[in-house]
Scaffold this motif. Structure first.
Motif, mmCIF file in Angstrom:
data_model
loop_
_atom_site.group_PDB
_atom_site.id
_atom_site.type_symbol
_atom_site.label_atom_id
_atom_site.label_comp_id
_atom_site.label_asym_id
_atom_site.label_seq_id
_atom_site.Cartn_x
_atom_site.Cartn_y
_atom_site.Cartn_z
ATOM 1 N N LYS A 111 -12.562 5.972 -2.066
ATOM 2 C CA LYS A 111 -12.271 6.842 -0.919
ATOM 3 C C LYS A 111 -12.950 8.203 -1.081
ATOM 4 O O LYS A 111 -13.356 8.578 -2.172
ATOM 5 N N SER B 27 -4.954 7.248 0.793
ATOM 6 C CA SER B 27 -5.209 6.505 -0.439
ATOM 7 C C SER B 27 -6.101 7.338 -1.350
ATOM 8 O O SER B 27 -6.983 8.057 -0.875
ATOM 9 N N VAL C 105 -5.495 3.823 12.710
ATOM 10 C CA VAL C 105 -6.307 4.004 11.501
ATOM 11 C C VAL C 105 -7.538 4.827 11.858
ATOM 12 O O VAL C 105 -8.297 4.453 12.757
ATOM 13 N N SER D 46 -0.216 4.411 -4.475
ATOM 14 C CA SER D 46 -1.353 3.832 -3.742
ATOM 15 C C SER D 46 -1.239 4.160 -2.259
ATOM 16 O O SER D 46 -0.178 4.599 -1.784
ATOM 17 N N LEU E 246 -1.339 1.802 0.015
ATOM 18 C CA LEU E 246 -0.400 0.786 0.520
ATOM 19 C C LEU E 246 1.043 1.286 0.409
ATOM 20 O O LEU E 246 1.821 1.200 1.360
ATOM 21 N N GLY F 117 -4.001 5.458 -6.677
ATOM 22 C CA GLY F 117 -3.124 6.571 -6.323
ATOM 23 C C GLY F 117 -3.090 6.728 -4.818
ATOM 24 O O GLY F 117 -3.869 6.087 -4.094
ATOM 25 N N LEU G 218 1.999 3.922 2.935
ATOM 26 C CA LEU G 218 2.325 3.343 4.244
ATOM 27 C C LEU G 218 3.713 2.699 4.233
ATOM 28 O O LEU G 218 4.512 2.892 5.154
HETATM 29 C C1 LIG Z 1 -7.903 1.814 1.160
HETATM 30 C C2 LIG Z 1 -7.104 1.707 2.369
HETATM 31 C C3 LIG Z 1 -5.719 1.466 2.327
HETATM 32 C C4 LIG Z 1 -4.984 1.091 1.075
HETATM 33 O O1 LIG Z 1 -5.060 2.006 0.052
HETATM 34 P P1 LIG Z 1 -4.817 1.536 -1.472
HETATM 35 O O2 LIG Z 1 -4.750 2.824 -2.212
HETATM 36 O O3 LIG Z 1 -5.968 0.684 -1.861
HETATM 37 O O4 LIG Z 1 -3.516 0.803 -1.502
HETATM 38 C C5 LIG Z 1 -5.010 1.475 3.517
HETATM 39 N N1 LIG Z 1 -5.633 1.688 4.686
HETATM 40 C C6 LIG Z 1 -6.960 1.906 4.771
HETATM 41 C C7 LIG Z 1 -7.581 2.148 6.103
HETATM 42 C C8 LIG Z 1 -7.745 1.909 3.619
HETATM 43 O O5 LIG Z 1 -9.058 2.107 3.719
#
Ligand SMILES: *Cc1c(COP(=O)(O)O)cnc(C)c1O
Length: 370
Positions: free
Chosen positions: A186, A181, A131, A58, A60, A194, A63
């Motif tokens: 996305k 992500s 971000v 993922s 998350l 994923g 990161l």
């Molecule tokens: C979607 C998103 C995430 C997290 O991604 P996941 O795959 O849902 O864990 C982190 N940061 C930003 C800015 C996002 O838009």
């Protein structure tokens, strides 16, 4: 109903490739960390202009693994934005570090002047997670300068901004590591959860591969306390055959719809998105502002137009943070971020919208009076 995302239309368009992907993985007899993930990593690293890519479970996790790879742990201060998906900050909390929130500017992205003065005042801040929100590219030259001047680690959160550029330079290449992500909404999503991380540092790439797989260097030899965070072969196979080949076209379509909205939505009670200087945005979202946002959202819903708020609460106001042992800081009033919380509304923007649907959204916006 005009939808924010339309996964049924997506499935209809790529179902043959999905079947081929399932067959290929099934017949290979290899389900975890095999040649599909390796092929995805090789392709995606050239798509985003990185030297190495590591598929994970993922955004998350990408990161968290990035933070752990850089040795960011308990008590380390990490600068970030209060206006993002919760995951950006959750990763910081998961490694026990201390988030420091800085306000955004009129674009909704973190204010780099505020970041700079925070770093000036507090040399104990060791890491920064910018971000690239809404699909806009932050100013990469400024990020580079901050990194050089303060010697901080930077992890770029590129979850919403694959292929976005700042002054001709792709996002994800200024930081030590970039996190992406593959969540279905996305710009490049997969058929489930994923993510992946990229870097130009070979040692970081090796450590991330180790961390995603229980911290093992070779089979049954565990050198780190790792995670189980692997991108599945099945997801990689679908990405390779069905989704990656469409990424460029999908991105162009998003840009085209955003351009049409920017040209044709004309209503003094609606503020169109402001774009960071030099950003060639990929329009993950189309965030408008209105001080009668809730009224506008209800009106659009009555016209059959789905919208959403990104985001309805500042991350530092979330209950989970109030109970967090490691604490957090916020610098100043965060007034721009609060403005987005109160006024932001995301219009439908996906590659499946027809010209008629885009037109309908524009007319509805132009006819609305609060
Ligand atoms: C979607 C998103 C995430 C997290 O991604 P996941 O795959 O849902 O864990 C982190 N940061 C930003 C800015 C996002 O838009």
């Amino acid at each position: 109903m005009i939808l924010l995302n339309d996964f049924k239309r997506l499935y209809q368009e790529i179902k043959n490739e999905i079947s081929e992907a399932v067959t290929a993985v099934g017949e290979s007899g290899w389900l975890i960390l095999g040649k599909e993930v390796a092929a995805f990593e090789e392709t995606i690293q050239s798509v985003v202009n990185a030297k190495a890519a590591v598929g994970v479970a993922s955004g998350l996790d990408a990161l968290e693994i990035a933070l752990r790879t850089l040795g960011i742990g308990p008590q380390v201060k990490v600068l970030t934005t209060p206006l993002s998906a919760f995951a950006t900050t959750l990763a910081i909390l998961k490694v026990g570090a201390k988030p420091v929130f800085v306000d955004v500017d009129e674009t909704g992205l973190i204010d780099l002047e505020e970041v700079s003065s925070a770093l000036n005042r507090d040399p104990s801040i060791r890491c920064f997670i910018p971000v690239h929100l809404y699909g806009h590219a932050m100013n990469l030259d400024e990020l580079k300068k901050l990194k050089r001047k303060y010697g901080i680690f930077i992890i770029e959160d590129c979850a919403q901004a694959i292929l976005a550029q700042s002054n001709g330079q792709p996002v994800g290449n200024v930081g030590d590591i970039a996190a992406y992500s593959l969540y279905p909404t996305k710009n490049l999503g997969c058929f489930g959860d994923g993510g992946f991380a990229t870097t130009s540092n070979h040692d970081y790439a090796e450590k991330m591969k180790c961390l995603r797989d229980y911290g093992q260097t070779t089979k049954y030899e565990h050198t780190l306390l790792g995670l189980n965070s692997r991108l599945d072969e099945l997801h990689a196979a679908i990405l390779n055959r069905a989704l990656l080949p469409k990424l460029n076209a999908v991105t162009q379509q998003r840009k085209k719809i955003a351009k049409t909205y920017l040209e044709k939505i004309k209503n003094s009670q609606i503020q169109l998105p402001k774009i960071p200087k030099g950003s060639d945005s990929v329009w993950h979202l189309f965030p408008i502002l209105s001080d009668a946002r809730n009224d506008l959202q209800r009106y659009l819903a009555n016209q059959g137009i789905q919208t959403a708020v990104h985001y309805p609460k500042l991350i530092c106001d979330q209950p989970a943070l109030q109970n967090y042992q490691g604490g957090y800081d916020k610098l100043g009033e965060l007034s721009y971020a609060k403005k987005f919380v109160n006024c932001e509304l995301s219009l439908p923007l996906n590659p499946f919208l027809t010209n008629d649907e885009v037109e309908k959204v524009i007319i509805a916006c132009n006819e609305w009076r609060k």
